[in-house]
Scaffold this motif. Structure first.
Motif, PDB file in Angstrom:
ATOM      1  N   GLU A 144       0.826  -1.213   0.000  1.00 23.10           N
ATOM      2  CA  GLU A 144       0.000   0.000   0.000  1.00 23.10           C
ATOM      3  C   GLU A 144       0.858   1.260   0.000  1.00 23.10           C
ATOM      4  O   GLU A 144       0.625   2.176  -0.794  1.00 23.10           O
ATOM      5  N   VAL A 145       1.864   1.304   0.887  1.00 25.33           N
ATOM      6  CA  VAL A 145       2.676   2.522   0.964  1.00 25.33           C
ATOM      7  C   VAL A 145       3.544   2.685  -0.282  1.00 25.33           C
ATOM      8  O   VAL A 145       3.805   3.811  -0.723  1.00 25.33           O
ATOM      9  N   GLN A 149       1.278   4.130  -2.907  1.00 24.43           N
ATOM     10  CA  GLN A 149       1.027   5.544  -2.636  1.00 24.43           C
ATOM     11  C   GLN A 149       2.178   6.427  -3.112  1.00 24.43           C
ATOM     12  O   GLN A 149       1.965   7.571  -3.521  1.00 24.43           O
ATOM     13  N   LYS A 150       3.400   5.899  -3.050  1.00 20.25           N
ATOM     14  CA  LYS A 150       4.582   6.664  -3.462  1.00 20.25           C
ATOM     15  C   LYS A 150       5.013   6.341  -4.895  1.00 20.25           C
ATOM     16  O   LYS A 150       6.076   6.786  -5.336  1.00 20.25           O
ATOM     17  N   SER A 151       4.173   5.562  -5.608  1.00 20.99           N
ATOM     18  CA  SER A 151       4.482   5.159  -6.989  1.00 20.99           C
ATOM     19  C   SER A 151       5.811   4.412  -7.077  1.00 20.99           C
ATOM     20  O   SER A 151       6.585   4.598  -8.022  1.00 20.99           O
TER      21      SER A 151
END
Length: 362
Positions: A101-102, A105-107
């Motif tokens: 997930e993280v 979120q940061k591509s």
């Protein structure tokens, strides 16, 4: 035999250097004169923790116990474009799912470098090529440990750039540039990894560093011409080989690093670790990315070039630690506070416990 990756260099050729007389001395022997120097400076300035004010917005000025991400988080728009992107994850439950997930979120995507947010000398730094790698790495860390998940920089070569700027000076300087070579074995089709290690005049003296990391491959026979990197992290104590790159410090590189570091509030002293495409591009201040930024606890690591004499090493150490006191005194005069000796000792002990809990680095 061992062969180093080819890194073009304007002043030196890459070679398998023998160890210097002090490269792997026990820390208490090498650093005793430096501790004495620090005590004398502390008495002179009436504050043994004065260097922590040199970078006053960083915990202990970056002497110990600081968060790597907290330094990078301070970067403004100019500096940020040179830093390899990263995400943070605190280990707990469902680590892999939360990591995905993280990263999303940061591509970011695999491969990913996983490293503890509070660390030292490359301890615990791991490279995840696959999803299974990432799962295993996350499971290997203690619970409630904050990790950085950083994009793997595509450049092969690595360097440490030491930056100093006094608060009353408009621009800073690069006081040291060090190239970090990753040693590699080259197979001959019949020798095992352990035999290749023993054949080299340098690695044969450092088996205790390399063999634990390669324990599952020690009896493997590399095909003729097949290469095997001996370490991933560019840390001397983990087996990387350091070369003094002072000849490649240019006005263009100095200007670029100064622009970057002045975009980090009240940062005056420390080492910028980068990966870069070529020495020529680095000299031009182009095509490099920042891995991390270290504060007053960092060293001008060219002292670990095997050609550096002990006298030169101590002269370099005394100059740099002297600068931390001089800069700290100026910041104290401007109203900044030091961390305090006992606070620093507590953080150092805490960091030491954390380092002992991390898995072996790649």
């Amino acid at each position: 035999m061992n062969k180093l990756p080819t890194t073009p260099h304007s002043a030196h050729t890459t070679h398998n250097s023998p160890l210097s007389s002090f490269e792997f001395w026990p820390g208490w022997i090498f650093y005793t004169p430096i501790v004495i120097y620090w005590v004398l400076q502390g008495l002179r300035y009436r504050d043994f923790s004065l260097p922590t004010a040199a970078n006053p917005r960083i915990e202990t000025g970056g002497l110990c116990g600081e968060s790597k991400s907290s330094i990078l988080d301070m970067a403004g728009p100019v500096a940020n474009q040179w830093i390899a992107p990263y995400a943070l994850l605190k280990t707990g439950s469902n680590d892999y799912a939360r990591a995905k997930e993280v990263l999303l979120q940061k591509s970011l995507s695999l491969p990913i470098v996983v490293k503890p947010d509070v660390g030292c000398n490359g301890t615990g730094v791991k490279l995840a090529h696959t999803e299974n790698d990432l799962r295993a790495i996350l499971d290997a860390f203690p619970r409630n440990t904050t990790l950085m998940l950083q994009r793997l920089i595509p450049y092969r070569h690595e360097a440490g750039i030491f930056y100093i700027r006094h608060p009353d000076q408009a621009t800073g300087i690069i006081s040291s540039l060090t190239f970090k070579d990753i040693p590699a074995l080259v197979g001959d089709g019949h020798s095992t990894v352990l035999e290749l290690l023993k054949q080299d005049p340098r690695t044969s003296l450092l088996l205790s560093i390399y063999t634990p990391r390669l324990e599952h491959r020690l009896h493997e026979v590399l095909e003729h011409g097949q290469t095997l990197d001996l370490v991933f992290t560019g840390n001397h104590c983990k087996g990387a080989i350091f070369r003094n790159g002072a000849a490649d410090i240019t006005p263009a590189l100095t200007k670029r690093i100064d622009e970057i570091m002045q975009d980090i509030p009240d940062f005056h002293f420390g080492r910028v670790d980068v990966k870069f495409e070529s020495v020529e591009e680095l000299r031009n201040g182009e095509k490099f990315e920042i891995i991390e930024i270290n504060g007053v606890g960092s060293e001008a690591i060219h002292i670990w070039d095997s050609r550096t004499t002990l006298k030169e090493a101590y002269k370099t150490q005394f100059f740099h630690y002297g600068e931390t006191f001089r800069i700290g005194a100026k910041k104290r005069q401007a109203g900044w506070k030091t961390s305090g000796l006992w606070h620093g000792v507590r953080l150092w002990r805490q960091q030491k416990r954390l380092l002992a809990s991390y898995p072996m680095n790649d």
